[in-house]
Design an enzyme around this catalytic site. Structure first.
Site, short mmCIF file in Angstrom:
data_model
loop_
_atom_site.label_atom_id
_atom_site.label_comp_id
_atom_site.label_asym_id
_atom_site.label_seq_id
_atom_site.Cartn_x
_atom_site.Cartn_y
_atom_site.Cartn_z
N ASP A 215 48.11 71.67 53.27
CA ASP A 215 48.02 71.41 51.83
C ASP A 215 46.78 70.63 51.44
O ASP A 215 46.07 70.09 52.29
CB ASP A 215 49.29 70.69 51.35
CG ASP A 215 49.73 69.58 52.29
OD1 ASP A 215 48.90 69.09 53.06
OD2 ASP A 215 50.92 69.21 52.23
N ASN B 226 61.83 63.19 50.65
CA ASN B 226 62.79 64.05 49.95
C ASN B 226 63.03 65.36 50.71
O ASN B 226 63.58 66.30 50.17
CB ASN B 226 62.28 64.35 48.54
CG ASN B 226 60.92 65.04 48.55
OD1 ASN B 226 60.39 65.34 49.60
ND2 ASN B 226 60.37 65.27 47.36
N HIS C 193 60.61 67.28 51.98
CA HIS C 193 59.58 68.30 51.82
C HIS C 193 58.80 68.54 53.11
O HIS C 193 58.69 67.67 53.96
CB HIS C 193 58.66 68.03 50.62
CG HIS C 193 57.61 66.97 50.78
ND1 HIS C 193 57.15 66.24 49.72
CD2 HIS C 193 56.91 66.54 51.85
CE1 HIS C 193 56.21 65.41 50.13
NE2 HIS C 193 56.05 65.57 51.42
N GLU D 34 58.32 71.01 47.60
CA GLU D 34 59.29 70.05 47.11
C GLU D 34 60.69 70.68 47.01
O GLU D 34 60.82 71.91 47.02
CB GLU D 34 58.84 69.57 45.72
CG GLU D 34 57.45 68.92 45.70
CD GLU D 34 57.41 67.52 46.31
OE1 GLU D 34 58.23 67.21 47.19
OE2 GLU D 34 56.54 66.74 45.90
C1 GLP Z 1 52.77 64.19 52.50
C2 GLP Z 1 52.22 65.54 53.02
C3 GLP Z 1 53.11 66.12 54.03
C4 GLP Z 1 53.52 65.00 54.98
C5 GLP Z 1 54.48 64.11 54.29
C6 GLP Z 1 54.91 62.88 55.07
O1 GLP Z 1 52.98 64.16 51.14
N1 GLP Z 1 51.96 66.52 52.03
O2 GLP Z 1 52.47 67.19 54.70
O3 GLP Z 1 54.15 65.53 56.10
O4 GLP Z 1 54.04 63.79 53.00
O5 GLP Z 1 53.91 61.92 55.11
P1 GLP Z 1 53.94 60.68 56.07
O6 GLP Z 1 53.70 61.21 57.44
O7 GLP Z 1 52.81 59.80 55.60
O8 GLP Z 1 55.27 60.04 55.94
#
Ligand code: GLP
Length: 237
Positions: free
Chosen positions: A67, A136, A138, A143
């Site tokens: 992303d 959440n 995702h 989402e």
């Molecule tokens: C972000 C990214 C995801 C990631 C997730 C968790 O928003 N878009 O690809 O896996 O949230 O992030 P973190 O590893 O900082 O908890």
């Protein structure tokens, strides 16, 4: 789903890196799906170290990132392109031409999403997809409520996601409202998936992902139906 429980983030990251390195050693032309966020940072550090130690080369590897924020230039300090360069690509022998991240500044984000999807169709399938997990549920920026068959698309970010990611920005108002994300349908076509989950704050959502109902309300729950998923976590659940 195979659950690999590690004692801490160090062990989790070492295990994830070992699997990635094995994949690239077995197939030097491997196509990797990569993730951002704080979770994979140590895994990437391990990959860099293995490269420096002469244990692995990424010369012929192709990558697709999950992303990118809409509205951030690739060299913006909070863009995922910048993140990937800093955390991994600038420190290994990968050919940057073979690394693909949606362009957050594309004139038309929908067209950029279609082009990204097309590139995966031409150069894929993805051999090994790395995923983090949002609070959440995702994956990528898919989402809750995203259809399971969705391809790469433009997403309006959840408030919970914007708040959670605000820690990387000076203030919440700077967090983009939209992103381009590889779709769940696209992610599910990867031959193998590693879901990396670190930290007790994700214990409840991880339980739902692994043991709960497969529902679009919890995007990562679809992984229960994929034939080759490893969940690597330092959470006891
Ligand atoms: C972000 C990214 C995801 C990631 C997730 C968790 O928003 N878009 O690809 O896996 O949230 O992030 P973190 O590893 O900082 O908890």
């Amino acid at each position: 789903m195979e659950i690999i429980t590690c004692k801490d983030n160090e062990e989790l990251s070492a295990k994830a890196a070992e699997i990635i390195i094995n994949k690239v050693t077995e197939g030097p032309n491997a196509v990797l799906g990569l993730a951002t966020g704080s979770t994979p940072v140590k895994t990437y550090e391990n990959l860099i170290q293995a490269y420096k130690d002469g244990k692995v080369s990424f010369k012929n590897v192709t990558t697709f990132n999950l992303d990118e924020y809409v509205g951030l230039a690739p060299d913006h300090s909070n863009s995922y392109t910048h993140f990937m360069n800093e955390q991994l690509f600038d420190h290994i022998d990968i050919d940057k031409e073979k690394t693909h991240i949606p362009n957050g500044l594309a004139d038309k984000s929908e067209k950029e999403s279609e082009d990204f999807e097309q590139k995966i169709a031409e150069q894929g399938p993805i051999d090994l997809q790395i995923l983090g997990l949002g609070l959440n549920g995702h994956i990528g920026f898919n989402e809750p409520g995203t259809p399971f068959n969705q391809r790469t698309h433009v997403v309006e970010l959840d408030e919970i996601t914007r708040q959670s990611n605000a820690r990387f920005f000076d203030e919440l108002s700077q967090v983009p409202t939209h992103a381009i994300s590889m779709g769940i349908g696209t992610i599910m076509e990867a031959k193998e998936i590693l879901l990396l989950v670190h930290g007790v704050q994700k214990a409840d959502i991880l339980k739902e992902v692994v043991h709960g109902e497969v529902t679009e309300k919890v995007p990562a729950s679809i992984l229960q139906t994929h034939p080759n998923v490893k969940v690597i976590t330092d959470i006891e659940f």
